[in-house]
Design an enzyme around this catalytic site. Structure first.
Site, mmCIF file in Angstrom:
data_model
loop_
_atom_site.group_PDB
_atom_site.id
_atom_site.type_symbol
_atom_site.label_atom_id
_atom_site.label_comp_id
_atom_site.label_asym_id
_atom_site.label_seq_id
_atom_site.Cartn_x
_atom_site.Cartn_y
_atom_site.Cartn_z
ATOM 1 N N MET A 1 0.687 -1.244 0.118
ATOM 2 C CA MET A 1 0.008 -0.277 0.070
ATOM 3 C C MET A 1 0.860 1.389 -0.147
ATOM 4 O O MET A 1 1.941 1.220 0.580
ATOM 5 C CB MET A 1 -0.957 0.008 1.402
ATOM 6 C CG MET A 1 -2.128 0.904 0.991
ATOM 7 S SD MET A 1 -3.479 0.449 1.977
ATOM 8 C CE MET A 1 -2.806 0.290 3.698
ATOM 9 N N CYS A 2 0.255 2.439 -0.500
ATOM 10 C CA CYS A 2 0.967 3.486 -0.625
ATOM 11 C C CYS A 2 0.107 4.621 -0.790
ATOM 12 O O CYS A 2 -1.238 4.385 -1.228
ATOM 13 C CB CYS A 2 2.155 3.896 -1.754
ATOM 14 S SG CYS A 2 3.734 2.760 -1.301
ATOM 15 N N GLY A 3 0.313 5.948 -0.560
ATOM 16 C CA GLY A 3 -0.759 6.961 -0.740
ATOM 17 C C GLY A 3 -0.229 8.058 -1.811
ATOM 18 O O GLY A 3 1.315 8.289 -1.741
ATOM 19 N N ARG A 32 -1.675 4.775 4.869
ATOM 20 C CA ARG A 32 -1.521 4.093 3.649
ATOM 21 C C ARG A 32 0.228 4.113 3.642
ATOM 22 O O ARG A 32 0.462 3.148 2.693
ATOM 23 C CB ARG A 32 -1.878 4.809 2.370
ATOM 24 C CG ARG A 32 -3.611 4.972 2.301
ATOM 25 C CD ARG A 32 -3.834 5.206 1.035
ATOM 26 N NE ARG A 32 -3.683 4.270 -0.026
ATOM 27 C CZ ARG A 32 -4.326 3.165 -0.236
ATOM 28 N NH1 ARG A 32 -5.578 3.073 0.324
ATOM 29 N NH2 ARG A 32 -4.140 2.348 -1.166
ATOM 30 N N ASN A 174 1.616 3.858 -6.632
ATOM 31 C CA ASN A 174 1.133 2.867 -5.648
ATOM 32 C C ASN A 174 0.998 1.466 -6.528
ATOM 33 O O ASN A 174 0.239 1.494 -7.457
ATOM 34 C CB ASN A 174 -0.314 3.633 -5.264
ATOM 35 C CG ASN A 174 -0.933 2.474 -4.473
ATOM 36 O OD1 ASN A 174 -2.185 2.879 -4.015
ATOM 37 N ND2 ASN A 174 -0.217 1.589 -3.648
#
Lengths: 296, 228
Positions: A1-3, A32, A174
């Site tokens: 996950m990433c934002g 995130r 992402n």
């Protein structure tokens, strides 16, 4: 996950607020990606000059005397503005490559360069990263931010996003790419250099390479759908705007909002909650395998 | 008169605790949630009759596992809205993001806008009505229930479908493996008319085409034994 967050202002009057708006969006995406955070901000150009953003883990020692050393080496006036672990080094445009070589020889890490783009990224919580660089007070026409939960490479400054592989170009991501090692070797043979083990940097280098070969940003983003394997929601920044593309599976979230004043991108709607006029904004989810961009 | 819970003052856990407690008493009270700001897991796990209206957009997993309650989102919903819903009615005034109504066992999920990819994935008895379009891979491995789409469907509709029934009024970009068009029989028209009325949809059952499983994928074919 990433934002991921992005903000493109349509009205110049809002430019002083860019950093403040983008910082709120970035901090909202902390859960995130709490490992590291970064932002690319497109601010004022200095006529005839290029801004190079460099980083050092020992800024006091590394940046001391840097302006003089560069001015001597280049035979031209060089301005160095230090912000925490980063320095923005403004050099005459034609001396950019030379200045980069001198700084890399001194052990500095180059984060990116361009006429208007500055990149700030570090390991740590987004709030702390934003405070450290004073992101709230930065103005500009558009900016892209990223909060990282690492998968494909270590949690380091060089592994944080955005990645810049050409002047005024940057990429945040992402997802994860599965053919990045192979693509890195393909690009290497074409003389395209990457600085880290990171998958996203390969995506950035791919786009820069395509643009250098004459493709438009839209064509380069279109190319990622064919040539890059894996999961991605990409936001790519250029001097004039930003582009968005999601892989055909589109399991990595994305939402966009547009009003008369701005176009905003985020991984989740939460990041939009404080934007002015969001209640009346057009809000939609970008389609899979479809390229979107906004340019001024 | 609805009880108002303002998320500018209350955190998510306080709001959900209040709603879950009220649902358990089967009070059928009305609740209004203000300032949801795209929060995750709003009004999830409600186990009893309750009327909840959320004024604004929600994030991941809104109204998940819903039982008996009526939840209305006056905005758009993030991924996984009404996931594993058991009964009740969940209404989304705007759009729903990916995997809306996933694994739902029952009740009605009524999406007034569009739903994105994987709508109704692995649905197990829920009725889903989407007034706009749906994205790719919708009703993947759907087992039971009805997915009704007034607009268009994306790629690979009903891939690896079991016994769910799919009704689409607009165009279908492509059908997934083992999904075929089927005849619309009187019992389907009757069921569809009732469902459209419940969802407040302005459409006539005759305008829809029905899609279902060819049943070739989930029955073992002895002629294929050598391939394993």
């Amino acid at each position: 996950m990433c934002g991921i967050v992005g903000l493109f202002l349509k009205k110049d009057a809002m430019r002083p607020q860019l950093g403040d708006m983008l910082t709120d969006m970035l901090i909202t995406m902390t859960d995130r990606g709490p490992d590291s955070a970064g932002i690319a901000i497109y601010g004022e150009a200095v006529p005839g000059a290029v801004k190079i953003t460099v980083q050092s883990d020992t800024p006091d020692a590394s940046f001391a005397g840097l302006a003089d050393a560069l001015s001597d080496a280049l035979g031209a006036q060089v301005a160095v503005r230090t912000i925490s672990t980063h320095a923005i080094v403004t050099v005459p445009a034609e001396q950019s490559a030379r200045a980069t070589a001198v700084m890399e020889a001194r052990g500095l890490r180059v984060m990116g360069s361009g006429e208007t783009m500055e990149i700030y990224k570090e390991v740590g919580l987004p709030r702390d990263v934003a405070d450290r660089f004073g992101l709230r007070d930065m103005g500009g026409s558009h900016g892209i931010g990223h909060t990282r939960m690492a998968t494909e490479s270590a949690v380091t400054t060089l592994g944080a996003h955005p990645f810049s592989t050409a002047d005024d170009q940057c990429l945040v991501h992402n997802g994860s790419l599965s053919n990045h090692n192979r693509m890195r070797r393909v690009l290497e043979r074409k003389g395209v250099r990457t600085r880290s083990e990171n998958d996203t940097e390969v995506g950035a280098a791919y786009i820069s390479w395509r643009v250098a070969e004459g493709a438009s940003l839209g064509e380069a983003l279109e190319g990622t759908l064919k040539d890059l394997d894996g999961f991605f929601t990409f936001v790519a920044g250029t001097r004039d705007g930003f582009g968005v593309v999601r892989d055909p599976i589109a399991c990595k979230p994305a939402v966009m909002a547009e009003t008369d004043e701005y176009v905003a991108f985020a991984s989740e709607y939460r990041a939009f909650a404080d934007l002015p006029g969001i209640e009346a904004a057009r809000v939609w989810e970008p389609e899979p395998a479809t390229v979107y961009f906004w340019e001024r | 008169m609805a009880v108002t819970l303002d998320m500018a003052k209350l955190d998510l856990r306080e709001v959900n605790t209040a709603l879950q407690s009220a649902a358990k008493t089967h009070s059928n009270d009305a609740y209004l949630i203000e300032n949801p700001r795209g929060s995750h897991a709003m009004a999830c796990g409600l186990d009893g009759a309750l009327d909840v209206t959320i004024k604004g957009s929600t994030g991941y997993y809104c109204a998940g596992m819903n039982k008996e309650a009526r939840v209305t989102v006056d905005g758009s919903a993030g991924p996984g809205v009404a996931e594993n819903m058991m009964s009740g009615i969940v209404t989304i005034a705007g759009d729903a993001s990916q995997y809306a109504g996933a694994t739902g066992h029952g009740g009605l999920l009524n999406i007034k806008g569009n739903a994105s990819s994987r709508c109704g994935i692995s649905m197990k008895g829920i009725d889903i009505v989407v007034h706009g379009n749906i994205g790719h891979m919708s009703a993947f491995m759907a087992q039971k229930g009805n997915l009704v789409v007034l607009g268009d469907a994306g790629d690979a509709l009903g891939d690896s479908l079991y016994e769910a029934r799919l009704f689409v009024r607009g165009k279908v970009k492509s059908l997934g493996a083992d999904c075929i068009e089927k005849e619309m029989r009187p019992e389907h028209l009757k069921m569809l008319a009732e469902l459209l009325e419940r969802a407040g949809a302005d459409a006539s059952p005759e305008e829809f085409r029905r899609y279902g499983s060819a049943r070739k994928l989930y029955h073992f074919n002895i002629d294929h034994a050598d391939e394993y």
